[in-house]
Design a protein around this motif. Structure first.
Motif, PDB file in Angstrom:
ATOM      1  N   VAL A   4       0.852  -1.187   0.000  1.00 43.72           N
ATOM      2  CA  VAL A   4       0.000   0.000   0.000  1.00 43.72           C
ATOM      3  C   VAL A   4       0.891   1.241   0.000  1.00 43.72           C
ATOM      4  O   VAL A   4       1.753   1.398   0.871  1.00 43.72           O
ATOM      5  CB  VAL A   4      -0.930   0.013   1.233  1.00 43.72           C
ATOM      6  CG1 VAL A   4      -1.730   1.316   1.280  1.00 43.72           C
ATOM      7  CG2 VAL A   4      -1.874  -1.178   1.201  1.00 43.72           C
ATOM      8  N   GLN A   7      -2.824   5.639   1.883  1.00 42.83           N
ATOM      9  CA  GLN A   7      -3.972   5.168   2.665  1.00 42.83           C
ATOM     10  C   GLN A   7      -4.611   6.345   3.397  1.00 42.83           C
ATOM     11  O   GLN A   7      -3.919   7.133   4.042  1.00 42.83           O
ATOM     12  CB  GLN A   7      -3.532   4.113   3.673  1.00 42.83           C
ATOM     13  CG  GLN A   7      -4.684   3.486   4.456  1.00 42.83           C
ATOM     14  CD  GLN A   7      -4.202   2.356   5.346  1.00 42.83           C
ATOM     15  OE1 GLN A   7      -3.132   2.422   5.936  1.00 42.83           O
ATOM     16  NE2 GLN A   7      -4.989   1.296   5.426  1.00 42.83           N
ATOM     17  N   GLU A   9      -7.739   7.178   6.145  1.00 41.13           N
ATOM     18  CA  GLU A   9      -8.632   6.568   7.121  1.00 41.13           C
ATOM     19  C   GLU A   9      -9.498   7.642   7.758  1.00 41.13           C
ATOM     20  O   GLU A   9      -8.984   8.608   8.326  1.00 41.13           O
ATOM     21  CB  GLU A   9      -7.833   5.835   8.208  1.00 41.13           C
ATOM     22  CG  GLU A   9      -7.098   4.601   7.703  1.00 41.13           C
ATOM     23  CD  GLU A   9      -6.398   3.856   8.822  1.00 41.13           C
ATOM     24  OE1 GLU A   9      -6.004   4.505   9.821  1.00 41.13           O
ATOM     25  OE2 GLU A   9      -6.263   2.625   8.713  1.00 41.13           O
ATOM     26  N   ASP A  25     -12.528   6.318   3.637  1.00 37.27           N
ATOM     27  CA  ASP A  25     -11.459   5.321   3.716  1.00 37.27           C
ATOM     28  C   ASP A  25     -11.120   4.865   2.301  1.00 37.27           C
ATOM     29  O   ASP A  25     -12.016   4.473   1.541  1.00 37.27           O
ATOM     30  CB  ASP A  25     -11.894   4.097   4.522  1.00 37.27           C
ATOM     31  CG  ASP A  25     -12.105   4.394   5.999  1.00 37.27           C
ATOM     32  OD1 ASP A  25     -11.516   5.364   6.499  1.00 37.27           O
ATOM     33  OD2 ASP A  25     -12.863   3.643   6.644  1.00 37.27           O
ATOM     34  N   GLU A  27      -7.482   3.218  -0.227  1.00 36.93           N
ATOM     35  CA  GLU A  27      -6.061   2.940  -0.341  1.00 36.93           C
ATOM     36  C   GLU A  27      -5.708   2.675  -1.800  1.00 36.93           C
ATOM     37  O   GLU A  27      -6.561   2.278  -2.604  1.00 36.93           O
ATOM     38  CB  GLU A  27      -5.650   1.744   0.522  1.00 36.93           C
ATOM     39  CG  GLU A  27      -6.269   0.425   0.105  1.00 36.93           C
ATOM     40  CD  GLU A  27      -5.824  -0.741   1.005  1.00 36.93           C
ATOM     41  OE1 GLU A  27      -5.568  -0.509   2.206  1.00 36.93           O
ATOM     42  OE2 GLU A  27      -5.742  -1.875   0.493  1.00 36.93           O
TER      43      GLU A  27
END
Length: 242
Positions: A4, A7, A9, A25, A27
């Protein structure tokens, strides 16, 4: 599974007092193209700007290549190898194609394992965008909208990014330019560059994307492979109107 690179969140973002993003959210992995889809006003461009630090992020986390970008400024994100291609292009109209490219130049990069990351110079970019090769000394202000779009992408690639945030690449340009832009994105992917693109054009997204995240009113309503979205008529009608 590929590592990844980027990312987010529970990412939230505001314009003034108005909250635009709600706990987003997502990624993006190495060598992957992810389409961020949704209708006009869904929050696609705001998501890219929030990831790049161009709008206030008062809540949520953003990590890129192991770095916490939650409070990072745009220039800090760019230096770490996060590229951004804005929807409104923002080229330097008084500078030539070559001069615009020179503005974006950054040193070559390496992956965490020490291997060389994709490196871009003028020659491979002219091969990727033949239109630009035909007008290296033309001022940016004397180019068509589609040519300016290509120049903006090429200038961003001169920064040798690991990942490119690409805002509405097919919007408002001729079909032949859209096709060239799709080929360019696939070429980037083949080189190992990751792309997170904001897009409304379902056909274009299908051509280039591995996965899709669909936004509605600043919230992720669908996340899956591009094939899953293409096969989910209910989701497409509800959130994309197609």
């Amino acid at each position: 599974m590929a590592e990844v690179l980027l990312q987010a969140e529970r990412l939230c973002a505001w314009y003034g007092a108005a909250q635009i993003l709600f706990d987003v959210d997502l990624e993006v992995r190495r060598g992957e193209v992810v389409a961020l889809m949704g209708r006009n006003g869904a929050g696609k461009s705001t998501t890219l700007k929030a990831l790049m630090g161009l709008v206030p992020r008062r809540k949520g986390g953003v990590r890129f290549m192991g770095h916490d970008l939650s409070r990072a400024e745009p220039h800090e994100c760019a230096r770490l190898g996060l590229g951004f291609v804005p929807e409104n292009r923002r080229i330097f109209t008084d500078l030539t194609v070559r001069e615009n490219l020179a503005v974006g130049r950054q040193p070559p990069r390496r992956w965490p394992d020490g291997s060389a990351a994709p490196a871009w110079t003028e020659a491979p970019l002219f091969a990727l965008f033949p239109n630009l090769a035909e007008m290296p000394e033309r001022p940016g202000g004397q180019m068509s909208g589609g040519e300016q779009q290509m120049l903006t992408v090429a200038r961003t690639l001169m920064g040798n990014p690991y990942l490119v945030l690409l805002d509405e690449p097919s919007e408002g340009v001729a079909p032949v330019i859209v096709e060239q832009m799709a080929q360019a994105i696939l070429a980037l992917k083949a080189q190992g560059v990751s792309v997170l693109l904001s897009e409304q054009n379902m056909h274009f997204a299908e051509l280039v994307s591995d996965r899709a995240c669909v936004l509605e009113k600043g919230q992720i309503r669908f996340a899956g492979t591009m094939a899953e979205l293409a096969g989910d008529e209910g989701a497409r009608r509800a959130y994309l109107g197609v």
